[in-house]
Scaffold this active site. Structure first.
Site, PDB file in Angstrom:
ATOM      1  N   LEU A  10     -26.419   8.467  59.827  1.00 15.65           N
ATOM      2  CA  LEU A  10     -27.852   8.201  60.000  1.00 15.65           C
ATOM      3  C   LEU A  10     -28.486   9.102  61.060  1.00 15.65           C
ATOM      4  CD1 LEU A  10     -27.962   4.285  59.751  1.00 15.65           C
ATOM      5  CD2 LEU A  10     -28.049   5.995  57.925  1.00 15.65           C
ATOM      6  N   GLY A  11     -27.727  10.019  61.624  1.00 18.55           N
ATOM      7  CA  GLY A  11     -28.264  10.911  62.649  1.00 18.55           C
ATOM      8  C   GLY A  11     -29.090  12.043  62.051  1.00 18.55           C
ATOM      9  N   TYR A 142     -20.507  17.866  77.115  1.00 20.67           N
ATOM     10  CA  TYR A 142     -20.649  18.083  75.672  1.00 20.67           C
ATOM     11  C   TYR A 142     -19.797  19.290  75.248  1.00 20.67           C
ATOM     12  CZ  TYR A 142     -23.115  19.099  71.261  1.00 20.67           C
ATOM     13  OH  TYR A 142     -23.448  19.349  69.956  1.00 20.67           O
TER      14      TYR A 142
HETATM   15  N1  SER Z   1     -28.464  20.648  69.550  1.00 17.25           N
HETATM   16  C1  SER Z   1     -27.330  20.411  70.378  1.00 17.25           C
HETATM   17  C2  SER Z   1     -27.735  19.960  71.730  1.00 17.25           C
HETATM   18  O1  SER Z   1     -28.738  20.425  72.203  1.00 17.25           O
HETATM   19  C3  SER Z   1     -26.486  21.655  70.494  1.00 17.25           C
HETATM   20  O2  SER Z   1     -25.411  21.573  69.682  1.00 17.25           O
HETATM   21  O3  SER Z   1     -27.027  19.220  72.316  1.00 17.25           O
END
Ligand code: SER
Length: 315
Positions: A10-11, A142
């Site tokens: 759903l993302g 991340y």
């Molecule tokens: N769109 C992502 C972010 O900004 C990059 O993979 O975290």
């Protein structure tokens, strides 16, 4: 005929890959899972959907067996800005979720797609025309999870012969499901703000260059890498792909071709700016072009025209 399960369906990316895969393979052959069921309700009600935490391997294995799934798209993850606010949670969801998905794939014989990102690069990576094989020492949580994820996927491929495939996405721009918690979200928000109010306050400085891609190309990439002949893939996890590189000033200039009075101002978010400054300005994606025929369709001009026409039509 493929039978596909999408985690994180759903993302921003999942919701559009789900629709494209259902058109291609048939609604009943594409099983959606997500930790929520209160967003994208139309999609939730449009075919097989199960509310599952991506770390619940037992339930996911049951679903793979029940529906005789042969391909998993594992898209559940926290994006960069959110991950930087909650690093422990980001590790848990991004890494433990991926490990579970890989184990499900290993024990059931599924192929698996996992997105990596420009976030897998860091300040010591060459910034311009960033090569496929280069230094990856990211400084964001991340990025740490994305590099570890790439390595883990390659490990499952050479250790267990699991068919793992991935691409390093740039910022993705779309008009169906908004992104959440990413550093590149500004490049989506700017179009909504331009159409709604004619002005936008940008969290990144005007000269910050990043790679970007329009959603139709992002969806096409995910489908074509999974349909590619595995014998031709030398890299697997994960391929650089890009469609364009621009900074907020340039994007604003293209928007002014459609909305001449559009105004952009800047209020830099230090967390997002630090993340963006550690990422490349522009990628080189030769390996993806040679190994599985990657070729983008939209540049900044075509994407801006389409975004603004679509959003104006809707509002
Ligand atoms: N769109 C992502 C972010 O900004 C990059 O993979 O975290």
């Amino acid at each position: 005929m493929r039978r596909i399960m999408i985690n994180g369906s759903l993302g921003q990316l999942g919701s559009e890959i789900a629709i494209a895969l259902r058109k291609r393979y048939g609604t009943d052959n594409v099983i959606l899972t997500d930790i929520r069921d209160d967003i994208n309700v139309e999609l939730v009600n449009s075919g097989p959907f199960h509310k599952v935490d991506c770390r619940d391997g037992e339930r996911l294995t049951e679903l793979v067996k029940e529906y005789q799934v042969d391909t998993i798209y594992h898209l559940a993850a926290l994006l960069s800005a959110t991950a930087e606010m909650r690093p422990q949670m980001a590790w848990d969801i991004n890494m433990n979720g991926l490990m579970v998905a890989l184990e499900v794939a290993r024990s059931t014989g599924c192929s698996i797609f996992t997105p990596s990102s420009i976030g897998s690069f860091g300040p010591t990576t060459p910034k311009d025309f960033t090569p496929q094989d280069t230094l990856q020492r990211p400084t964001s949580m991340y990025g740490v999870t994305k590099v570890a994820g790439e390595l883990l996927c390659d490990y499952y491929n050479h250790k267990y012969d699991v068919d793992t495939r991935g691409i390093r996405y740039p910022g993705i721009i779309s008009n169906m499901t908004p992104p959440g918690g990413g550093t590149t979200d500004y490049a989506v928000e700017i179009y909504y703000a331009a159409v709604n109010s004619g002005r936008y306050e940008c969290p990144l400085s005007g000269s910050t260059y990043l790679d970007m891609m329009y959603m139709p190309d992002a969806v096409a990439a995910a489908i074509s890498i999974m349909e590619a002949d595995g014998d031709r893939l030398r890299h697997r996890n994960a391929f650089n792909v890009t469609a364009m590189s621009f900074c907020p000033e340039e994007q604003a200039a293209y928007i002014r071709n459609h909305i001449p009075d559009f105004q952009i101002s800047y209020k830099v978010d230090p967390v997002k700016q630090a993340i963006a400054d550690s990422w490349p300005n522009s990628l080189e994606d030769y390996a993806a072009r040679v190994e599985w025929g990657w070729e983008p369709t939209y540049d900044l001009h075509a994407m801006t025209a389409d975004m603004i026409t679509t959003l104006k039509g809707r509002m």
